[in-house]
Design an enzyme around this catalytic site. Sequence first.
Site, PDB file in Angstrom:
ATOM      1  N   GLU A  92      -9.578   7.491  -2.796  1.00 47.20           N
ATOM      2  CA  GLU A  92      -9.813   7.726  -4.495  1.00 47.20           C
ATOM      3  C   GLU A  92      -9.673   8.850  -4.727  1.00 47.20           C
ATOM      4  O   GLU A  92      -9.658   9.868  -4.171  1.00 47.20           O
ATOM      5  CB  GLU A  92     -11.374   7.272  -4.631  1.00 47.20           C
ATOM      6  N   CYS A 116     -22.922  14.333   5.495  1.00 47.66           N
ATOM      7  CA  CYS A 116     -23.815  15.026   4.478  1.00 47.66           C
ATOM      8  C   CYS A 116     -24.870  13.962   4.168  1.00 47.66           C
ATOM      9  O   CYS A 116     -24.661  12.804   3.788  1.00 47.66           O
ATOM     10  CB  CYS A 116     -23.371  15.676   3.493  1.00 47.66           C
ATOM     11  N   CYS A 119     -24.434  11.990   0.619  1.00 45.61           N
ATOM     12  CA  CYS A 119     -22.984  11.650   0.290  1.00 45.61           C
ATOM     13  C   CYS A 119     -22.803  10.089   0.940  1.00 45.61           C
ATOM     14  O   CYS A 119     -22.926   9.991   1.926  1.00 45.61           O
ATOM     15  CB  CYS A 119     -22.273  12.573   0.768  1.00 45.61           C
ATOM     16  N   GLY A 161     -13.504  13.667   2.067  1.00 48.05           N
ATOM     17  CA  GLY A 161     -13.013  14.284   3.140  1.00 48.05           C
ATOM     18  C   GLY A 161     -13.569  15.923   3.019  1.00 48.05           C
ATOM     19  O   GLY A 161     -13.978  16.435   1.900  1.00 48.05           O
ATOM     20  N   CYS A 335     -19.589  13.228  -8.093  1.00 47.00           N
ATOM     21  CA  CYS A 335     -19.516  13.863  -6.584  1.00 47.00           C
ATOM     22  C   CYS A 335     -20.536  13.060  -5.539  1.00 47.00           C
ATOM     23  O   CYS A 335     -21.518  12.509  -6.060  1.00 47.00           O
ATOM     24  CB  CYS A 335     -20.133  15.279  -6.774  1.00 47.00           C
TER      25      CYS A 335
HETATM   26  S1  SF4 Z   1     -17.387  14.342   1.367  1.00 43.87           S
HETATM   27 FE1  SF4 Z   1     -18.127  16.295   1.156  1.00 43.87          FE
HETATM   28  S2  SF4 Z   1     -20.426  15.878   0.705  1.00 43.87           S
HETATM   29 FE2  SF4 Z   1     -19.418  13.972   1.584  1.00 43.87          FE
HETATM   30  S3  SF4 Z   1     -19.973  14.166   3.819  1.00 43.87           S
HETATM   31 FE3  SF4 Z   1     -17.968  15.052   3.501  1.00 43.87          FE
HETATM   32  S4  SF4 Z   1     -17.994  17.067   3.316  1.00 43.87           S
HETATM   33 FE4  SF4 Z   1     -20.192  16.281   2.980  1.00 43.87          FE
END
Ligand code: SF4
Length: 359
Positions: A92, A116, A119, A161, A335
Amino acid sequence: MYRHDLAEMDLAELEQSLETMGHPRFHARQLYQWVHKRAVTDFADMTDLGRDLRGALAEAFRISTPEVVRQETSSDRTAKVLLRLEDGQLIESVFIPDTPANTFCLSTQVGCAMKCGFCLTGKMGIIRNLTAGEIVGQVRVLTRELGMLQSRFNIVLMGMGEPLHNYDAVMKALRMLNDEHGLAVNPRRVTLSTVGVLPALERLATEPLMPNLAVSLHATTEDQRDALVPINRKYGLKDLLDACRRFPVKRRERITFEYVMLKDVNDTDEDARRLVRLLNGIKAKVNLLPLNEAAGIPYERPSDARVNRFAKIVADRGVTVSVRKSRGRDIRAACGQLITESTRLRSPAQQLAALLPIS
Ligand code: SF4
């Protein structure tokens, strides 16, 4: 018949390739302009190239371009585009208007290995790295789909990512985007966001073409960060901040420290004071991100009053702080909410998340 993928080539590689085929090198610049500046991928449409050359190019090259599967536009005009790559994987990309500039948020991997705790993308796990051509391809598709070929835009590497976990492809993509014969994106208009893959961060500090740096901090103690950002167990908070102190920040620029705010986890007055102490000696600004709640994420968003009090404590101690307004929450483009909902690799939590609207 095998055809090289022109979308993966920087200008020097394209020149070399044309020369090997027996064509003058200068055609590479024309080709690069067609592909990157005008988002044209059919050689037949490249009308300033001779007919014979166009035929030879079509036999030797393909130009892989992510395919738009779905585009959703939020009430605040944020647009989330689901893209299918050549091997069928889905990613995306997000367009965020007027922040104050227009901004493209790009993915750098399919999924993410960093896990994380707040997320959704992290819950996918890592499927694979994107290639440089696939990272640049997101910009080609967004500019074409949104009618922005002539517009200025910023880029943030904050989609799916961890960019520094895919270092070589990300840096090649930035060089390709920066090329004056393509989109000529100034690195000052690019922000790379990392959780702190330290060896790669040290390497980034030596790059001639350096984007702005954003560090996803999210915690003020080692224990807290170990729990929220698991890579902290390998590259701890103290070492990360020392690396930031050494990072060559240009005059009048600062490192942005992203801080997702989680109710009763990292949002206390003491956290705010500790955050300021941690950033001592770093040219820093803080961006507070009140959590975008989602099913499958075991944290809650703090109240606006709590966020504002935290921000005031930081600001009163002389650190510039902003609170990010969430964009695109109604289309799950905010986010930490990027998951390719069509993937067959969804966890039960993701499947649930995909079914529930954001409140
Ligand atoms: S996309 Fe960003 S916030 Fe989500 S797990 Fe990966 S590093 Fe962490």
